[in-house]
Structures are given as structure tokens and as C-alpha cells.
Design a protein around this motif. Structure first.
Motif, PDB file in Angstrom:
ATOM      1  N   SER A 273      29.744  62.662  -7.928  1.00 33.36           N
ATOM      2  CA  SER A 273      28.446  62.814  -8.581  1.00 33.36           C
ATOM      3  C   SER A 273      27.343  63.078  -7.557  1.00 33.36           C
ATOM      4  O   SER A 273      27.559  63.018  -6.348  1.00 33.36           O
ATOM      5  CB  SER A 273      28.117  61.547  -9.372  1.00 33.36           C
ATOM      6  OG  SER A 273      27.758  60.497  -8.485  1.00 33.36           O
ATOM      7  N   LYS A 274      26.132  63.324  -8.062  1.00 35.64           N
ATOM      8  CA  LYS A 274      24.983  63.564  -7.184  1.00 35.64           C
ATOM      9  C   LYS A 274      24.568  62.299  -6.433  1.00 35.64           C
ATOM     10  O   LYS A 274      23.865  62.378  -5.430  1.00 35.64           O
ATOM     11  CB  LYS A 274      23.794  64.078  -8.014  1.00 35.64           C
ATOM     12  CG  LYS A 274      24.008  65.463  -8.620  1.00 35.64           C
ATOM     13  CD  LYS A 274      22.781  65.896  -9.415  1.00 35.64           C
ATOM     14  CE  LYS A 274      22.984  67.277 -10.015  1.00 35.64           C
ATOM     15  NZ  LYS A 274      21.800  67.719 -10.807  1.00 35.64           N
ATOM     16  N   GLN A 275      24.980  61.146  -6.926  1.00 35.41           N
ATOM     17  CA  GLN A 275      24.605  59.878  -6.299  1.00 35.41           C
ATOM     18  C   GLN A 275      25.574  59.451  -5.195  1.00 35.41           C
ATOM     19  O   GLN A 275      25.455  58.356  -4.662  1.00 35.41           O
ATOM     20  CB  GLN A 275      24.531  58.774  -7.367  1.00 35.41           C
ATOM     21  CG  GLN A 275      23.549  59.040  -8.479  1.00 35.41           C
ATOM     22  CD  GLN A 275      22.131  59.228  -7.967  1.00 35.41           C
ATOM     23  OE1 GLN A 275      21.729  58.631  -6.971  1.00 35.41           O
ATOM     24  NE2 GLN A 275      21.366  60.088  -8.647  1.00 35.41           N
ATOM     25  N   ARG A 276      26.510  60.299  -4.850  1.00 35.90           N
ATOM     26  CA  ARG A 276      27.563  59.953  -3.889  1.00 35.90           C
ATOM     27  C   ARG A 276      26.984  59.348  -2.609  1.00 35.90           C
ATOM     28  O   ARG A 276      25.883  59.690  -2.171  1.00 35.90           O
ATOM     29  CB  ARG A 276      28.396  61.184  -3.541  1.00 35.90           C
ATOM     30  CG  ARG A 276      27.662  62.229  -2.715  1.00 35.90           C
ATOM     31  CD  ARG A 276      28.452  63.527  -2.590  1.00 35.90           C
ATOM     32  NE  ARG A 276      29.838  63.324  -2.261  1.00 35.90           N
ATOM     33  CZ  ARG A 276      30.313  63.180  -1.024  1.00 35.90           C
ATOM     34  NH1 ARG A 276      29.468  63.183  -0.003  1.00 35.90           N
ATOM     35  NH2 ARG A 276      31.592  63.025  -0.805  1.00 35.90           N
ATOM     36  N   LEU A 277      27.740  58.454  -2.009  1.00 38.62           N
ATOM     37  CA  LEU A 277      27.312  57.825  -0.760  1.00 38.62           C
ATOM     38  C   LEU A 277      27.515  58.782   0.412  1.00 38.62           C
ATOM     39  O   LEU A 277      28.483  59.546   0.449  1.00 38.62           O
ATOM     40  CB  LEU A 277      28.121  56.545  -0.505  1.00 38.62           C
ATOM     41  CG  LEU A 277      28.018  55.425  -1.553  1.00 38.62           C
ATOM     42  CD1 LEU A 277      28.899  54.256  -1.146  1.00 38.62           C
ATOM     43  CD2 LEU A 277      26.582  54.980  -1.727  1.00 38.62           C
ATOM     44  N   SER A 278      26.621  58.725   1.384  1.00 36.75           N
ATOM     45  CA  SER A 278      26.772  59.515   2.602  1.00 36.75           C
ATOM     46  C   SER A 278      27.835  58.876   3.490  1.00 36.75           C
ATOM     47  O   SER A 278      28.289  57.748   3.251  1.00 36.75           O
ATOM     48  CB  SER A 278      25.441  59.574   3.359  1.00 36.75           C
ATOM     49  OG  SER A 278      25.108  58.283   3.840  1.00 36.75           O
ATOM     50  N   ASP A 279      28.237  59.588   4.550  1.00 36.43           N
ATOM     51  CA  ASP A 279      29.216  59.032   5.483  1.00 36.43           C
ATOM     52  C   ASP A 279      28.724  57.717   6.077  1.00 36.43           C
ATOM     53  O   ASP A 279      29.482  56.755   6.206  1.00 36.43           O
ATOM     54  CB  ASP A 279      29.486  60.035   6.620  1.00 36.43           C
ATOM     55  CG  ASP A 279      30.352  61.197   6.166  1.00 36.43           C
ATOM     56  OD1 ASP A 279      30.788  61.192   4.998  1.00 36.43           O
ATOM     57  OD2 ASP A 279      30.608  62.100   6.977  1.00 36.43           O
ATOM     58  N   GLU A 280      27.456  57.679   6.432  1.00 34.90           N
ATOM     59  CA  GLU A 280      26.891  56.468   7.022  1.00 34.90           C
ATOM     60  C   GLU A 280      26.908  55.305   6.036  1.00 34.90           C
ATOM     61  O   GLU A 280      27.216  54.170   6.401  1.00 34.90           O
ATOM     62  CB  GLU A 280      25.455  56.732   7.496  1.00 34.90           C
ATOM     63  CG  GLU A 280      25.325  57.694   8.660  1.00 34.90           C
ATOM     64  CD  GLU A 280      25.457  59.145   8.233  1.00 34.90           C
ATOM     65  OE1 GLU A 280      25.631  60.005   9.115  1.00 34.90           O
ATOM     66  OE2 GLU A 280      25.399  59.424   7.014  1.00 34.90           O
ATOM     67  N   GLN A 281      26.593  55.593   4.776  1.00 32.26           N
ATOM     68  CA  GLN A 281      26.586  54.546   3.762  1.00 32.26           C
ATOM     69  C   GLN A 281      27.997  54.042   3.478  1.00 32.26           C
ATOM     70  O   GLN A 281      28.222  52.845   3.296  1.00 32.26           O
ATOM     71  CB  GLN A 281      25.929  55.068   2.477  1.00 32.26           C
ATOM     72  CG  GLN A 281      24.431  55.297   2.629  1.00 32.26           C
ATOM     73  CD  GLN A 281      23.862  56.158   1.515  1.00 32.26           C
ATOM     74  OE1 GLN A 281      24.597  56.743   0.715  1.00 32.26           O
ATOM     75  NE2 GLN A 281      22.532  56.257   1.469  1.00 32.26           N
ATOM     76  N   MET A 282      28.967  54.962   3.470  1.00 32.02           N
ATOM     77  CA  MET A 282      30.358  54.548   3.252  1.00 32.02           C
ATOM     78  C   MET A 282      30.860  53.725   4.427  1.00 32.02           C
ATOM     79  O   MET A 282      31.581  52.728   4.245  1.00 32.02           O
ATOM     80  CB  MET A 282      31.245  55.773   3.024  1.00 32.02           C
ATOM     81  CG  MET A 282      31.042  56.438   1.677  1.00 32.02           C
ATOM     82  SD  MET A 282      32.251  57.757   1.341  1.00 32.02           S
ATOM     83  CE  MET A 282      31.700  59.045   2.463  1.00 32.02           C
TER      84      MET A 282
END
Length: 432
Positions: A273-282
Motif C-alpha cells: 500500500s501507499k503507507q508502506r514502511l521505508s527501509d529505515e522504518q522496517m
């Protein structure tokens, strides 16, 4: 030695080395859709690419308790009354069948999602299955660990072995044709140490042992995970915490969908989705999960052993005592802190000294190198992009296991365990 025989020997050695090379799976052939290791670790496999397995309601299973009564210097605090006995889960076939022991990963109980998935996989293939908590989980530390200070792999394996024997003794009428063993993540490392222990005690004579995504150098793996907490994440400041950021993304995601649906496909769908987490957030999410496990280990070990590092030794603790502020203090102690303050002092007191490097070697797969080389019943399945691996780790596995090592190109840390290609490979290995 004549030149001819020297050349013949070199050619034979070369052919042998080629025949024992690890199976490296080509990315295009493999077909796993997630090339981002963080995303794979969190979201695992899209539902349509998972194998069809029996549902829980179709499995003859139950949770049981076993009394171990480990001898320790201190009795358990009163608030540990729910875990004075160790719980485990058993799924049984109608008649005689092989039995599969599953060891959970860092801090995970027997009922963890990975252990439950493996249960369904092996039960569907005709195995009795026993799911065991990790020696690093608070329930195992309280009910089954002799020292309640996990981290010395050989001793953790000894505790696990006693649990396995107690489980078998609790079900004398269960018809078992042979014993198998597997574990994922830290549980995979423990499986190797348990297997070696069984070579001398011969209580189970495991036919096959499969290690799924094990740490090679345990210290490297925990260091990698601890560093993820230090990731610089955009959007986090004095007014917005990481958890608030993720919660707001999930809220917007469900608002856009128009309904709330919590299921095992949620994270994969969320990342599409558009709300996907970024690499840093993951990375932060994975690291935070491990930090909570580390804090739980440090807090539980300190409290049971009355060390006074986190919870004051004279502090009155009863069933209703709030320990929140002490757990917050434990969250400031990463795994390196736990090793330095609790594990190493205990080890040195019993081992007459020794450096931290010596301890790291003893608790990692390095300690089992000779055994892993000669034991044809042991295999490893790993991912080239696993976040717990460090430089040289896959090289060690290649040299040690040869063709008993399978390396998948993608999957992160245990993210592809429920991919049907991996599941088929697991079953094929145990079928021999």
C-alpha cells in the motif's frame, strides 16, 4: 610421491570439492517475490505462494505442562507462579509416526507463529510434532533453565534435552518410529548443540536435523540486530515516537481499505500500500522487536538470580507488584549489556576465567565445526540476504557443510520459511 599420483590426488580432491558444493539457488529460478530483506523478514510470503496445510481445527493437538524442578540457588519470585511448569504443544497422529521436535527462536514461546507454521507443515506430512519454547523465553528460563542465564549454547542444549526427555516420558503410549529435530533462528543453533549432545547420550538418536537460518557467530548476529535500533528514521523527533509513526500509518491504511482485517497476510498487503514502511522504518521495527527480547532476558535473569542489576535484591515482590519501571530500565540494556553484566561473569565464575572471544567461539557454530563436517544427518537452509549474517559466515557454512547447505538468494531472516519452495525442500530433506 610421483608426479602422476600427486596430480591424481589433486584431481580427486577437486572433484570431491565440486560434488560437495553448497546448493546456491538462482534468484530467477527461485521465484520468491521479495528482494528486500527487511520486507521479507517482516511480511514473509504472500498467501498465494504458501503451501496448503491443515488448519488448526483439523489437527489433533493440545498444550501440556511438564514439571522440571531445576535446582537453583534461589526459588522463583512469587509473581512467577504461572510459569513454574513448562508449557509445550504436541500434535499427534492416529498411529505410529516419526516425531519432530521444533525449537523456537530468540525469546519466542512454543506457540510462536513460525513454530506453529512448521507444526502444520510437518503434521500434514504425517509427523507427530512437539513445539518447544526457546531457552531465552521467560517461561523456559523460569521453569526449565538450571541457571536462568541463557546464552551458553551447550548448557541451553542440556536444558532442552532434559525437557525433551520429560516430554517423551509424559506420553508413554505415543507410538514413535523415529526422532527428528529442527529449529529456526537461535533455535537452529540450539538444534545443532542438542544433536551433538545426543551423540553421546543416545536418548533419541535423531535421524535428521535441519537448521533454519541459524546464527553462525552468535555475537555477530546479536550485534547486527542491536544496531538496527540505532537507525536514523525520518519523521521521528521529540514530538513523534517511532510507535506513533507506525500506528498512524496503520490507521491510514485501514481507513483507505474501509475496514479492519487483522490476519497473517496483513503485513504483506500493508507493504503493497501507499503507507508502506521505508527501509529505515522496517530496520527499526526489527531491531526494536529484538531489543524487547533482550530486555526480557536481562530482566528475567536478573530477577530470578537476585543479582540486583535491574531489580533491587531486597525489593518486595508479590503477585500484584508492578515491575514496569524495572522493565523500562531493562530496555536500556541491549544484548551486549546482558552478556557483559550477567552472562560472562557467571561463565567466568564456573569456567575459571576466559576471554569474551573464547566465550563467543564456544557458543557459536565454530565450536561444532568438526561435528558438523562429519555428521551427514545435519543440514542448513539459509538466505544470502539474512540480516543476522556477517562477513565470512556463509563461507564457514560452505566449508563445513558442503552440499548439505542450501542458500536461497532472498528471504531475509526466516521470511521465506512459509514459501512453498522452501516447505517442499524441508519435507524432502526429512524424507531422505
Amino acid at each position: 610421491m610421483p608426479v602422476f599420483y600427486r596430480l591424481a590426488g589433486l584431481v580427486s580432491a577437486l572433484l570431491l570439492s565440486l560434488s560437495l558444493q553448497a546448493a546456491d539457488i538462482d534468484a530467477a529460478t527461485y521465484g520468491y517475490p521479495l528482494s528486500n530483506p527487511f520486507e521479507a523478514t517482516i511480511a514473509t510470503t504472500p498467501p498465494e505462494l504458501r503451501p496448503e496445510l491443515p488448519l488448526d481445527e483439523d489437527i489433533d493437538q493440545a498444550d501440556y505442562e511438564v514439571q522440571l524442578r531445576p535446582e537453583r540457588e534461589f526459588s522463583l519470585p512469587d509473581n512467577f507462579w504461572p510459569v513454574t511448569k513448562l508449557r509445550y504443544r504436541m500434535a499427534r497422529q492416529d498411529g505410529p509416526a516419526p516425531l519432530m521436535f521444533i525449537i523456537s527462536g530468540t525469546g519466542a514461546p512454543y506457540s510462536s507463529s513460525h513454530a506453529d507454521y512448521l507444526k502444520r507443515l510437518f503434521y500434514g506430512a504425517g509427523y507427530h510434532v512437539v513445539q518447544l519454547s526457546s531457552p531465552t523465553s521467560y517461561d523456559f528460563m523460569a521453569a526449565a533453565s538450571r541457571h536462568a542465564t541463557p546464552g551458553i549454547s551447550s548448557e541451553d542444549a542440556d536444558d532442552l534435552y532434559r525437557v525433551m526427555q520429560a516430554v517423551r516420558a509424559q506420553h508413554p503410549k505415543l507410538q514413535v518410529t523415529e526422532y527428528h529435530l529442527t529449529g529456526y533462528s537461535l533455535g537452529a543453533l540450539h538444534a545443532a548443540f542438542v544433536s551433538q549432545l545426543d551423540e553421546t547420550r543416545r536418548s533419541f538418536n535423531f535421524k535428521r536435523v535441519l537448521m533454519l537460518n541459524p546464527p553462525v557467530n552468535l555475537y555477530t548476529s546479536i550485534t547486527n540486530l542491536d544496531r538496527l535500533v540505532q537507525t536514523d528514521v525520518k519523521g521521528i523527533n521529540n514530538n513523534t515516537t517511532f510507535y506513533e509513526l507506525v500506528l498512524s500509518k496503520l490507521t491510514r491504511y485501514f481507513q483507505q481499505k474501509g475496514y479492519v482485517d487483522i490476519n497473517d497476510a496483513l503485513l504483506y498487503d500493508f507493504q503493497e500500500s501507499k503507507q508502506r514502511l521505508s527501509d529505515e522504518q522496517m530496520a527499526m521495527l526489527i531491531g526494536t522487536s529484538f531489543r524487547f527480547s533482550s530486555a526480557d532476558i536481562a530482566f528475567t535473569s536478573d530477577l530470578i538470580n537476585r543479582r540486583g542489576l535491574i531489580t533491587p535484591t531486597g525489593y518486595p515482590i508479590s503477585e500484584g507488584t508492578s515491575l514496569t519501571r524495572f522493565f523500562k530500565r531493562a530496555l536500556q540494556c541491549d544484548f551486549d549489556c546482558y552478556m557483559t553484566e550477567q552472562l560472562i561473569p557467571m561463565w567466568r565464575a564456573r569456567a575459571d576465567g576466559g576471554s569474551m572471544l573464547q566465550l563467543i567461539d564456544q557458543v557459536s557454530l565454530y565450536a561444532l565445526e568438526d561435528y558438523l563436517k562429519k555428521s551427514s544427518k545435519i543440514a542448513v537452509m539459509h538466505n544470502a540476504d539474512d540480516v543476522i549474517l556477517g562477513p565470512g559466515d556463509l563461507g564457514f557454512l560452505r566449508r563445513t557443510l558442503g552440499d548439505r547447505l542450501t542458500v536461497y538468494p532472498h528471504g531475509g531472516h526466516c521470511g521465506n520459511l512459509n514459501y512453498r519452495v522452501n516447505s517442499d525442500a524441508m519435507l524432502e530433506f526429512f524424507r531422505g
